[in-house]
Design a protein around this motif. Structure first.
Motif, PDB file in Angstrom:
ATOM      1  N   LEU A  61       0.775  -1.159  -0.003  1.00 29.30           N
ATOM      2  CA  LEU A  61      -0.164  -0.020  -0.041  1.00 29.30           C
ATOM      3  C   LEU A  61       0.935   1.142  -0.111  1.00 29.30           C
ATOM      4  O   LEU A  61       0.101   2.302  -0.032  1.00 29.30           O
ATOM      5  N   GLY A  62       2.134   1.072   0.195  1.00 23.83           N
ATOM      6  CA  GLY A  62       3.025   2.328   0.242  1.00 23.83           C
ATOM      7  C   GLY A  62       2.884   2.926   1.616  1.00 23.83           C
ATOM      8  O   GLY A  62       2.504   2.223   2.584  1.00 23.83           O
ATOM      9  N   GLU A  63       2.946   4.303   1.762  1.00 21.12           N
ATOM     10  CA  GLU A  63       2.988   4.784   3.221  1.00 21.12           C
ATOM     11  C   GLU A  63       1.447   4.831   3.545  1.00 21.12           C
ATOM     12  O   GLU A  63       0.680   5.540   2.912  1.00 21.12           O
ATOM     13  N   ILE A  64       1.313   4.514   4.861  1.00 20.99           N
ATOM     14  CA  ILE A  64      -0.094   4.521   5.425  1.00 20.99           C
ATOM     15  C   ILE A  64       0.039   4.916   6.669  1.00 20.99           C
ATOM     16  O   ILE A  64       0.903   4.854   7.469  1.00 20.99           O
ATOM     17  N   ARG A  65      -1.192   5.635   7.122  1.00 25.16           N
ATOM     18  CA  ARG A  65      -1.147   6.065   8.522  1.00 25.16           C
ATOM     19  C   ARG A  65      -1.981   5.110   9.504  1.00 25.16           C
ATOM     20  O   ARG A  65      -2.902   4.802   9.105  1.00 25.16           O
ATOM     21  N   ILE A  66      -1.438   4.696  10.533  1.00 28.19           N
ATOM     22  CA  ILE A  66      -2.101   3.389  11.268  1.00 28.19           C
ATOM     23  C   ILE A  66      -2.157   4.155  12.889  1.00 28.19           C
ATOM     24  O   ILE A  66      -1.519   4.982  13.332  1.00 28.19           O
ATOM     25  N   MET A  67      -3.002   3.475  13.882  1.00 23.66           N
ATOM     26  CA  MET A  67      -3.094   3.779  15.116  1.00 23.66           C
ATOM     27  C   MET A  67      -1.318   3.552  15.601  1.00 23.66           C
ATOM     28  O   MET A  67      -0.829   2.410  15.405  1.00 23.66           O
ATOM     29  N   ASN A  68      -1.116   4.308  16.622  1.00 23.60           N
ATOM     30  CA  ASN A  68       0.307   3.845  17.484  1.00 23.60           C
ATOM     31  C   ASN A  68      -0.143   3.249  18.623  1.00 23.60           C
ATOM     32  O   ASN A  68      -1.416   3.185  19.077  1.00 23.60           O
ATOM     33  N   GLN A  69       0.690   2.941  19.576  1.00 21.35           N
ATOM     34  CA  GLN A  69       0.355   2.477  20.708  1.00 21.35           C
ATOM     35  C   GLN A  69      -0.483   3.258  21.314  1.00 21.35           C
ATOM     36  O   GLN A  69      -0.105   4.468  21.536  1.00 21.35           O
ATOM     37  N   SER A  70      -1.653   2.824  22.155  1.00 20.80           N
ATOM     38  CA  SER A  70      -2.591   3.984  22.922  1.00 20.80           C
ATOM     39  C   SER A  70      -1.893   3.975  24.178  1.00 20.80           C
ATOM     40  O   SER A  70      -2.352   5.083  24.836  1.00 20.80           O
ATOM     41  N   PHE A  71      -1.257   3.221  24.942  1.00 18.27           N
ATOM     42  CA  PHE A  71      -0.791   3.336  26.375  1.00 18.27           C
ATOM     43  C   PHE A  71       0.646   4.011  26.248  1.00 18.27           C
ATOM     44  O   PHE A  71       1.515   3.438  25.157  1.00 18.27           O
ATOM     45  N   GLY A  82       6.757  -1.188  12.502  1.00 15.27           N
ATOM     46  CA  GLY A  82       6.588  -1.428  10.850  1.00 15.27           C
ATOM     47  C   GLY A  82       5.171  -1.787  10.545  1.00 15.27           C
ATOM     48  O   GLY A  82       4.377  -2.219  11.526  1.00 15.27           O
ATOM     49  N   SER A  83       4.814  -2.201   9.436  1.00 20.98           N
ATOM     50  CA  SER A  83       3.533  -2.718   9.108  1.00 20.98           C
ATOM     51  C   SER A  83       3.426  -4.114   9.332  1.00 20.98           C
ATOM     52  O   SER A  83       4.651  -4.752   9.527  1.00 20.98           O
ATOM     53  N   ALA A  84       2.246  -4.415   9.275  1.00 21.99           N
ATOM     54  CA  ALA A  84       2.021  -6.081   9.691  1.00 21.99           C
ATOM     55  C   ALA A  84       2.816  -6.922   8.588  1.00 21.99           C
ATOM     56  O   ALA A  84       2.948  -6.546   7.549  1.00 21.99           O
ATOM     57  N   PRO A  85       3.230  -8.085   8.912  1.00 25.01           N
ATOM     58  CA  PRO A  85       4.287  -8.928   7.898  1.00 25.01           C
ATOM     59  C   PRO A  85       3.113  -9.381   6.949  1.00 25.01           C
ATOM     60  O   PRO A  85       1.926  -9.922   7.057  1.00 25.01           O
ATOM     61  N   THR A  86       3.735  -9.651   5.743  1.00 25.53           N
ATOM     62  CA  THR A  86       3.125 -10.215   4.627  1.00 25.53           C
ATOM     63  C   THR A  86       2.773 -11.846   4.792  1.00 25.53           C
ATOM     64  O   THR A  86       3.693 -12.294   5.487  1.00 25.53           O
ATOM     65  N   LEU A  87       2.018 -12.430   4.060  1.00 29.71           N
ATOM     66  CA  LEU A  87       1.728 -13.914   4.242  1.00 29.71           C
ATOM     67  C   LEU A  87       3.075 -14.496   3.924  1.00 29.71           C
ATOM     68  O   LEU A  87       3.878 -14.263   2.904  1.00 29.71           O
ATOM     69  N   GLY A  88       3.858 -15.254   4.830  1.00 29.67           N
ATOM     70  CA  GLY A  88       5.005 -15.875   4.627  1.00 29.67           C
ATOM     71  C   GLY A  88       6.163 -15.068   4.783  1.00 29.67           C
ATOM     72  O   GLY A  88       7.242 -15.808   4.561  1.00 29.67           O
ATOM     73  N   GLN A  89       6.416 -13.745   4.955  1.00 30.88           N
ATOM     74  CA  GLN A  89       7.412 -13.310   5.043  1.00 30.88           C
ATOM     75  C   GLN A  89       8.618 -13.687   5.889  1.00 30.88           C
ATOM     76  O   GLN A  89       9.689 -13.616   5.544  1.00 30.88           O
ATOM     77  N   HIS A  90       8.182 -14.302   7.144  1.00 30.47           N
ATOM     78  CA  HIS A  90       9.042 -14.682   8.039  1.00 30.47           C
ATOM     79  C   HIS A  90       9.267 -16.229   7.724  1.00 30.47           C
ATOM     80  O   HIS A  90       9.966 -16.718   8.774  1.00 30.47           O
ATOM     81  N   ASN A  91       8.826 -16.834   7.073  1.00 30.39           N
ATOM     82  CA  ASN A  91       8.912 -18.288   6.934  1.00 30.39           C
ATOM     83  C   ASN A  91      10.365 -18.834   7.192  1.00 30.39           C
ATOM     84  O   ASN A  91      10.499 -19.724   8.024  1.00 30.39           O
ATOM     85  N   GLU A  92      11.277 -18.547   6.418  1.00 30.57           N
ATOM     86  CA  GLU A  92      12.599 -19.048   6.304  1.00 30.57           C
ATOM     87  C   GLU A  92      13.345 -18.804   7.394  1.00 30.57           C
ATOM     88  O   GLU A  92      13.772 -19.721   8.028  1.00 30.57           O
ATOM     89  N   GLU A  93      13.046 -17.562   8.332  1.00 31.71           N
ATOM     90  CA  GLU A  93      13.647 -17.241   9.272  1.00 31.71           C
ATOM     91  C   GLU A  93      13.114 -17.988  10.557  1.00 31.71           C
ATOM     92  O   GLU A  93      13.849 -18.489  11.295  1.00 31.71           O
ATOM     93  N   VAL A  94      11.815 -18.254  10.557  1.00 32.00           N
ATOM     94  CA  VAL A  94      11.170 -19.301  11.741  1.00 32.00           C
ATOM     95  C   VAL A  94      11.855 -20.732  11.393  1.00 32.00           C
ATOM     96  O   VAL A  94      12.146 -21.180  12.285  1.00 32.00           O
TER      97      VAL A  94
END
Length: 114
Positions: A61-71, A82-94
């Motif tokens: 999506l490019g640059e997006i504005r999201i909620m920061n930590q509320s507390f 950062g943004s949420a990981p994409t599907l499978g983004q960390h598979n190899e690392e795991v």
């Protein structure tokens, strides 16, 4: 007119938000306005003073504005990294962390296991 008048009574239902807030404060009760999303996003208290929103770069999506930590904490202040990981983004690392070799991981990728 009191704040606790029943349905059909004039009460606070015809008042503007600021008027309701003044009535609540005058009655010695804690309270605040109920805001919609647009009002929260554009409210300087939330968007600036409380730093409730942040921008992240999302791969799709490019640059997006999201909620920061509320507390907020004085010594350990959490933040969005950062943004949420994409599907499978960390598979190899795991898989590596679980002890799989590079060739085993390559085989799983080739066989569409991961």
């Amino acid at each position: 007119q009191g704040l606790t008048e029943g349905p059909g009574d004039s009460g606070v239902s015809g008042c503007q938000t600021d008027e309701n807030g003044n009535l609540v404060v005058a009655a010695g009760l804690p309270g605040g306005p109920i805001l919609n999303v647009e009002q929260v996003v554009n409210n300087p208290h939330f968007s600036q003073a409380r730093n409730m929103f942040t921008s992240v770069n999302d791969p799709g999506l490019g640059e997006i504005r999201i909620m920061n930590q509320s507390f907020k904490m004085s010594e350990t202040n959490p933040y969005v990294r950062g943004s949420a990981p994409t599907l499978g983004q960390h598979n190899e690392e795991v898989l590596r962390s679980l002890g799989y070799s590079e060739s085993e991981i390559a085989d799983m990728v080739a066989e569409h296991v991961v």
